[in-house]
Design a protein around this motif. Structure first.
Motif, short mmCIF file in Angstrom:
data_model
loop_
_atom_site.label_atom_id
_atom_site.label_comp_id
_atom_site.label_asym_id
_atom_site.label_seq_id
_atom_site.Cartn_x
_atom_site.Cartn_y
_atom_site.Cartn_z
N ALA A 115 -13.28 18.92 -46.28
CA ALA A 115 -13.25 19.91 -45.12
C ALA A 115 -14.06 19.12 -43.96
O ALA A 115 -13.44 19.06 -42.69
N VAL A 116 -15.07 18.59 -44.17
CA VAL A 116 -15.89 17.95 -42.99
C VAL A 116 -15.03 16.91 -42.64
O VAL A 116 -15.09 16.52 -41.22
N GLY A 117 -14.34 15.81 -43.47
CA GLY A 117 -13.48 14.80 -43.05
C GLY A 117 -12.48 15.12 -42.03
O GLY A 117 -12.00 14.58 -41.02
N LYS A 118 -11.86 16.34 -42.35
CA LYS A 118 -10.73 16.82 -41.77
C LYS A 118 -11.06 17.28 -40.32
O LYS A 118 -10.70 17.21 -39.36
N LEU A 119 -12.40 18.25 -40.49
CA LEU A 119 -12.77 18.56 -39.17
C LEU A 119 -13.52 17.43 -38.23
O LEU A 119 -13.29 17.40 -37.05
N LEU A 120 -14.03 16.45 -38.78
CA LEU A 120 -14.29 15.16 -37.92
C LEU A 120 -13.01 14.79 -37.21
O LEU A 120 -12.96 14.14 -36.23
N GLY A 121 -11.99 14.58 -38.06
CA GLY A 121 -10.81 13.83 -37.65
C GLY A 121 -10.22 14.53 -36.51
O GLY A 121 -9.83 14.19 -35.71
N VAL A 122 -10.02 15.90 -36.58
CA VAL A 122 -9.48 16.66 -35.40
C VAL A 122 -10.48 16.80 -34.22
O VAL A 122 -10.07 16.72 -32.95
N LEU A 123 -11.74 16.84 -34.56
CA LEU A 123 -12.76 16.78 -33.53
C LEU A 123 -12.73 15.35 -32.79
O LEU A 123 -12.77 15.47 -31.49
N ALA A 124 -12.51 14.28 -33.54
CA ALA A 124 -12.43 13.03 -32.95
C ALA A 124 -10.93 13.13 -31.82
O ALA A 124 -11.05 12.59 -30.61
N PHE A 125 -10.00 13.68 -32.23
CA PHE A 125 -8.76 13.56 -31.51
C PHE A 125 -9.03 14.30 -30.13
O PHE A 125 -8.60 14.13 -28.95
N PHE A 126 -9.73 15.66 -30.35
CA PHE A 126 -10.17 16.38 -29.02
C PHE A 126 -10.98 15.60 -28.13
O PHE A 126 -10.64 15.55 -26.94
N VAL A 127 -11.86 14.83 -28.79
CA VAL A 127 -12.74 14.06 -27.78
C VAL A 127 -11.69 13.05 -27.00
O VAL A 127 -11.91 12.71 -25.67
N VAL A 128 -10.82 12.39 -27.90
CA VAL A 128 -10.02 11.35 -27.25
C VAL A 128 -9.19 12.22 -25.74
O VAL A 128 -8.90 11.87 -24.84
N LEU A 129 -8.84 13.52 -26.18
CA LEU A 129 -8.04 14.31 -25.12
C LEU A 129 -9.14 14.37 -23.84
O LEU A 129 -8.58 14.48 -22.68
N MET A 130 -10.12 14.76 -24.15
CA MET A 130 -11.26 14.74 -23.14
C MET A 130 -11.86 13.34 -22.24
O MET A 130 -12.37 13.52 -21.10
N ILE A 131 -11.29 12.22 -22.89
CA ILE A 131 -12.05 11.06 -22.25
C ILE A 131 -11.47 10.89 -20.80
O ILE A 131 -12.24 10.45 -19.94
N PRO A 132 -10.13 11.14 -20.50
CA PRO A 132 -9.59 11.07 -18.95
C PRO A 132 -10.41 11.65 -18.05
O PRO A 132 -10.75 11.37 -16.97
N PHE A 133 -10.77 12.99 -18.41
CA PHE A 133 -11.48 13.88 -17.36
C PHE A 133 -13.02 13.42 -17.38
O PHE A 133 -13.58 13.46 -16.07
N TRP A 134 -13.62 12.81 -18.38
CA TRP A 134 -14.89 12.04 -18.26
C TRP A 134 -14.86 11.06 -17.51
O TRP A 134 -15.94 10.63 -16.63
N ILE A 135 -13.82 10.09 -17.61
CA ILE A 135 -13.63 8.96 -16.63
C ILE A 135 -13.63 9.46 -15.11
O ILE A 135 -14.41 8.85 -14.34
N TYR A 136 -12.87 10.50 -14.96
CA TYR A 136 -12.83 11.11 -13.39
C TYR A 136 -14.05 11.57 -13.17
O TYR A 136 -14.54 11.35 -11.90
N GLU A 137 -15.08 12.27 -13.95
CA GLU A 137 -16.35 12.60 -13.49
C GLU A 137 -17.16 11.52 -13.20
O GLU A 137 -17.82 11.67 -12.26
N ILE A 138 -17.10 10.39 -13.91
CA ILE A 138 -17.94 9.31 -13.80
C ILE A 138 -17.76 8.78 -12.43
O ILE A 138 -18.51 8.61 -11.67
N ILE A 139 -16.27 8.61 -12.07
CA ILE A 139 -16.02 8.02 -10.72
C ILE A 139 -16.55 8.92 -9.60
O ILE A 139 -16.95 8.55 -8.62
N LEU A 140 -16.28 10.38 -9.88
CA LEU A 140 -16.55 11.27 -8.86
C LEU A 140 -18.20 11.47 -8.56
O LEU A 140 -18.41 11.64 -7.39
N PHE A 141 -18.91 11.38 -9.55
CA PHE A 141 -20.29 11.60 -9.60
C PHE A 141 -21.07 10.49 -9.37
O PHE A 141 -22.55 10.48 -9.07
N SER A 142 -20.52 9.38 -9.68
CA SER A 142 -21.31 7.98 -9.28
C SER A 142 -22.03 7.76 -7.86
O SER A 142 -23.12 7.31 -7.54
N ASN A 143 -21.26 8.33 -6.73
CA ASN A 143 -21.97 8.41 -5.55
C ASN A 143 -22.39 9.65 -4.96
O ASN A 143 -22.33 9.80 -3.78
N ALA A 144 -22.77 10.69 -5.87
CA ALA A 144 -23.05 11.84 -5.23
C ALA A 144 -24.33 11.78 -4.53
O ALA A 144 -25.38 11.39 -5.05
#
Length: 261
Positions: A115-144
């Motif tokens: 159960a823990v292995g499966k949960l970590l696997g699906v959570l890791a894929f969710f993190v992959v889905l969020m990575i583009p937004f985190w990159i956008y935020e870094i670019i956006l906030f770097s010169n705030a």
């Protein structure tokens, strides 16, 4: 040995998303809708700021990153209502459908590790889905200017990971109960919807049920963390939901193991 099995199950689950056309469709739709709201919210904030500057109503610096985080994370959590059941629905239901769940249930690997292995696997894929937004935020906030409050950023993203893990954990349990991915999706969606409106239900109840239900509200705690309000009880509540989902999943598979013995 336990760690080796855990890593093997995590790797198998995580890699399975990259061989599934359905996962690519989910990712594409999520990025498309999330990207639209990302740009729309940012544009609206900047237009409002420009209007205030031109009309002479802007006398103090505006916390643009803070306003953006409040608005965008409100949208993201709404998208998760649809996204997370789609990610968790096949965790065990696909194993049931293929007939491999019985092999898994009778294997020497403990149900908790699976159960823990499966949960970590699906959570890791969710993190992959969020990575583009985190990159956008870094670019956006770097010169705030003024500089962004890093604590609020970390709390916001940490709360998003926590609530996603809690929901995926509960969705994993529901997936272990049926061989129908569609049914698992619908039941998980209904569960999230109930958690979403828990505050509204609590408002119409009498004490002590009102206080108890308000305390159990995941989304209320998520909102507090996004606003930078760190409370240990919130972390305990998220951890409790995550452990509850894992525990129920392990018990569900144990019941299947007992039936087959």
């Amino acid at each position: 040995m336990i760690l080796t099995n855990l890593i093997a199950i995590f790797r198998k689950e995580f890699q399975s998303y990259f061989t599934s056309p359905f996962a690519y469709i989910i990712a594409a739709v999520f990025w498309l809708i999330g990207g639209f709201f990302f740009s729309a919210i940012l544009e609206e904030i900047l237009q409002t700021l420009s209007f205030l500057e031109q009309s002479g109503q802007l006398s103090t610096p505006v916390d643009v990153p803070g306003q953006f985080i409040d608005s965008f994370f409100g949208v993201i959590i709404s998208l998760l209502l649809v996204l997370l059941p789609a990610l968790s629905m096949g965790l065990y239901s696909e194993e049931r459908k293929r007939g491999t769940l019985e092999l898994l249930a009778t294997s020497p690997v403990t149900n908790w590790v699976v159960a823990v292995g499966k949960l970590l696997g699906v959570l890791a894929f969710f993190v992959v889905l969020m990575i583009p937004f985190w990159i956008y935020e870094i670019i956006l906030f770097s010169n705030a200017s003024p500089p962004i409050n890093l604590n609020i950023i970390l709390l916001s993203h940490g709360s998003l990971i926590l609530i996603a893990t809690a929901i995926l954990s509960l969705g994993m349990f529901i997936s272990s109960l049926t061989d129908s991915g569609i049914l698992a999706y619908i039941l998980t969606f209904i569960l999230i919807l109930f958690l979403w409106i828990m505050d509204a239900i609590a408002a119409n109840l009498q004490e002590p049920f009102k206080t108890i239900l308000s305390y159990l509200s995941l989304f209320d705690r998520y909102t507090d963390l996004v606003k930078g309000v760190l409370d240990v009880s919130s972390l305990v509540l998220f951890a409790s939901y995550i452990l509850l989902g894992i525990f129920l999943t392990a018990q569900s598979i144990e019941a299947l193991r007992y039936q087959r013995s």
